[in-house]
Write a protein that holds these residues in place. Sequence first.
Motif, PDB file in Angstrom:
ATOM      1  N   ALA A 194     -52.305 -93.837 -72.490  1.00  0.00           N
ATOM      2  CA  ALA A 194     -53.148 -92.873 -72.126  1.00  0.00           C
ATOM      3  C   ALA A 194     -52.150 -91.633 -71.357  1.00  0.00           C
ATOM      4  O   ALA A 194     -52.320 -90.490 -71.734  1.00  0.00           O
ATOM      5  CB  ALA A 194     -54.510 -93.141 -71.728  1.00  0.00           C
ATOM      6  N   PRO A 195     -51.536 -92.241 -70.334  1.00  0.00           N
ATOM      7  CA  PRO A 195     -50.976 -91.012 -69.377  1.00  0.00           C
ATOM      8  C   PRO A 195     -49.899 -90.233 -70.264  1.00  0.00           C
ATOM      9  O   PRO A 195     -49.730 -89.091 -69.874  1.00  0.00           O
ATOM     10  CB  PRO A 195     -50.431 -91.772 -68.403  1.00  0.00           C
ATOM     11  N   CYS A 239     -64.069 -94.485 -70.592  1.00  0.00           N
ATOM     12  CA  CYS A 239     -63.366 -95.766 -70.203  1.00  0.00           C
ATOM     13  C   CYS A 239     -62.039 -95.708 -71.186  1.00  0.00           C
ATOM     14  O   CYS A 239     -62.090 -94.928 -72.062  1.00  0.00           O
ATOM     15  CB  CYS A 239     -63.916 -97.082 -70.049  1.00  0.00           C
ATOM     16  N   ASP A 240     -61.067 -96.462 -70.945  1.00  0.00           N
ATOM     17  CA  ASP A 240     -59.757 -96.346 -71.753  1.00  0.00           C
ATOM     18  C   ASP A 240     -59.981 -96.516 -73.160  1.00  0.00           C
ATOM     19  O   ASP A 240     -59.578 -95.760 -74.074  1.00  0.00           O
ATOM     20  CB  ASP A 240     -58.863 -97.503 -71.230  1.00  0.00           C
ATOM     21  N   MET A 241     -60.745 -97.405 -73.457  1.00  0.00           N
ATOM     22  CA  MET A 241     -60.810 -97.772 -75.068  1.00  0.00           C
ATOM     23  C   MET A 241     -61.645 -96.569 -75.699  1.00  0.00           C
ATOM     24  O   MET A 241     -61.519 -96.424 -76.900  1.00  0.00           O
ATOM     25  CB  MET A 241     -61.982 -99.181 -75.025  1.00  0.00           C
ATOM     26  N   GLN A 242     -62.594 -95.950 -74.843  1.00  0.00           N
ATOM     27  CA  GLN A 242     -63.287 -94.743 -75.463  1.00  0.00           C
ATOM     28  C   GLN A 242     -62.511 -93.713 -76.021  1.00  0.00           C
ATOM     29  O   GLN A 242     -62.782 -92.965 -77.083  1.00  0.00           O
ATOM     30  CB  GLN A 242     -64.373 -94.252 -74.449  1.00  0.00           C
ATOM     31  N   SER A 264     -63.877-102.266 -68.416  1.00  0.00           N
ATOM     32  CA  SER A 264     -65.505-102.225 -67.877  1.00  0.00           C
ATOM     33  C   SER A 264     -66.210-102.715 -68.976  1.00  0.00           C
ATOM     34  O   SER A 264     -65.674-103.280 -70.085  1.00  0.00           O
ATOM     35  CB  SER A 264     -65.743-100.474 -68.058  1.00  0.00           C
ATOM     36  N   LYS A 265     -67.568-102.746 -68.875  1.00  0.00           N
ATOM     37  CA  LYS A 265     -68.240-103.343 -69.876  1.00  0.00           C
ATOM     38  C   LYS A 265     -68.241-102.701 -71.294  1.00  0.00           C
ATOM     39  O   LYS A 265     -68.297-103.400 -72.211  1.00  0.00           O
ATOM     40  CB  LYS A 265     -70.016-103.101 -69.409  1.00  0.00           C
ATOM     41  N   GLU A 266     -67.977-101.527 -71.286  1.00  0.00           N
ATOM     42  CA  GLU A 266     -67.905-100.528 -72.321  1.00  0.00           C
ATOM     43  C   GLU A 266     -66.542-100.847 -73.012  1.00  0.00           C
ATOM     44  O   GLU A 266     -66.443-101.079 -74.260  1.00  0.00           O
ATOM     45  CB  GLU A 266     -67.980 -99.216 -72.130  1.00  0.00           C
ATOM     46  N   ASP A 267     -65.394-101.036 -72.056  1.00  0.00           N
ATOM     47  CA  ASP A 267     -64.282-101.301 -72.881  1.00  0.00           C
ATOM     48  C   ASP A 267     -64.298-102.645 -73.444  1.00  0.00           C
ATOM     49  O   ASP A 267     -63.851-102.844 -74.508  1.00  0.00           O
ATOM     50  CB  ASP A 267     -63.184-101.604 -71.846  1.00  0.00           C
TER      51      ASP A 267
END
Length: 415
Positions: A194-195, A239-242, A264-267
């Motif tokens: 991402a960066p 989060c990263d996956m999003q 995170s839970k969302e990842d």
Amino acid sequence: MEIYHGNIVYSESVKSLKEIKSGYIIVDNGVIQGVYDKLPDEFSKYKVIDFGNNIIIPAFNDLHVHAPQYPQRGIAMDVLLYDWLNQYTFPLEAKYKDEAFYKSVYSAFVNDLIKHGTMHAVVFATIHSPASDYLVSELEAKGIKAYVGKVNMDKDSPDYLVETTDASVKNTEEFIKKHINNKYAKPILTPRFAPTCSYEILKKLGELADKYDVGCQTHIVESLWEKEEAKKCFTGCRCDMQIYQEAGLLKHKPFIAAHFIYPSKEDIELLNKCGGYAVTCPDATTNVIAGIMPAGNLIDTGINLAIGSDIAAGSYLGIYRQVASAVRLSKIKSLYEQDNRTISFEEAFYMATLGSGEIFGKVGSFKKGYDFDALVIGDLQDPFMELPPKQLVERFCYSGDVTSIKARFLRGKSI
Ligand code: GUN
Ligand code: FE
């Protein structure tokens, strides 16, 4: 028809490592027809290739490796990710515009990969198209099933290792078109992380994913710095996956999330939903990243897990050592964070073979219908204490090396 005799060890499932002492593997046209503890009469007319007391195991899968970083393995290991990238790795990757350099490194890399018993791999190249094409052609010529990515970086990268968004997308589309119909080494989208990627480039890569039905590999929540940096760069994302979901990069298979150390839970939900793979790279984790994947707990969420060498943040190309290190690190994680469970040797071996083989086809096990991609390992027994084949495989992963590998088979051919 070929018949191989020896001690046989392979994963049947995540918890079951099958062992057949003095067994037989029947192979036809490179494909396994059956594994037996006694040779059935119908096969008695065929010649048996006898490996005696040696052990036949499936060849390994490396789901995260940077081919261009091969010359840098085992050095610059006393810094953390950001400095390691900027001081050592980016300057090295810039050299891949030089034809003589990339040809010599990539040929050596592919040979050494096979020498270490890895026959299926998901590979990062660099931003350079001709070098990336050459890497694919080397893997394809050797018949190694692989996904290879020309890397995308269009921001916050040194000016000697960056492309404009448009050029990067155009070059990536050319790369896909050239290799999409390959038999073994196929293209995969490879935004570095991402960066170093703009939202615009990720969106455009998402369009290429739809147009050509290609998957994506990247680094996900790999360090505390990267996790925070990703959220700073993509302020709308939790989060990263999003970030990759919004860009449309989770729709095509495979999706490969290297490291996945601080999810995170969302990842976890997003990776699970897209059927992607979280790849633990134990040496890289200890050398430059300084974090440990919660592997045991992730297995319990149902996520697909795999193992990577992550050369050259990782320092050793043989995946067998990473199998041992994955178990070792799970114990350290559990010691310091007691709600994390450890993983077993069976689980780690599965991650490096059957568990991650699916993305390449039927590889990573000796079940009927699987490719006979195999290693024969030996010189592991000593005279002090007779050990069963399963424990000798464990010993290979902890204290073996390339000299323990006595033969290699790719789709039934000795290589
Ligand atoms: N994050 C971005 N680039 C890299 C890389 O080359 N190696 C590792 N381990 N992490 C990265
Ligand atoms: Fe990496």
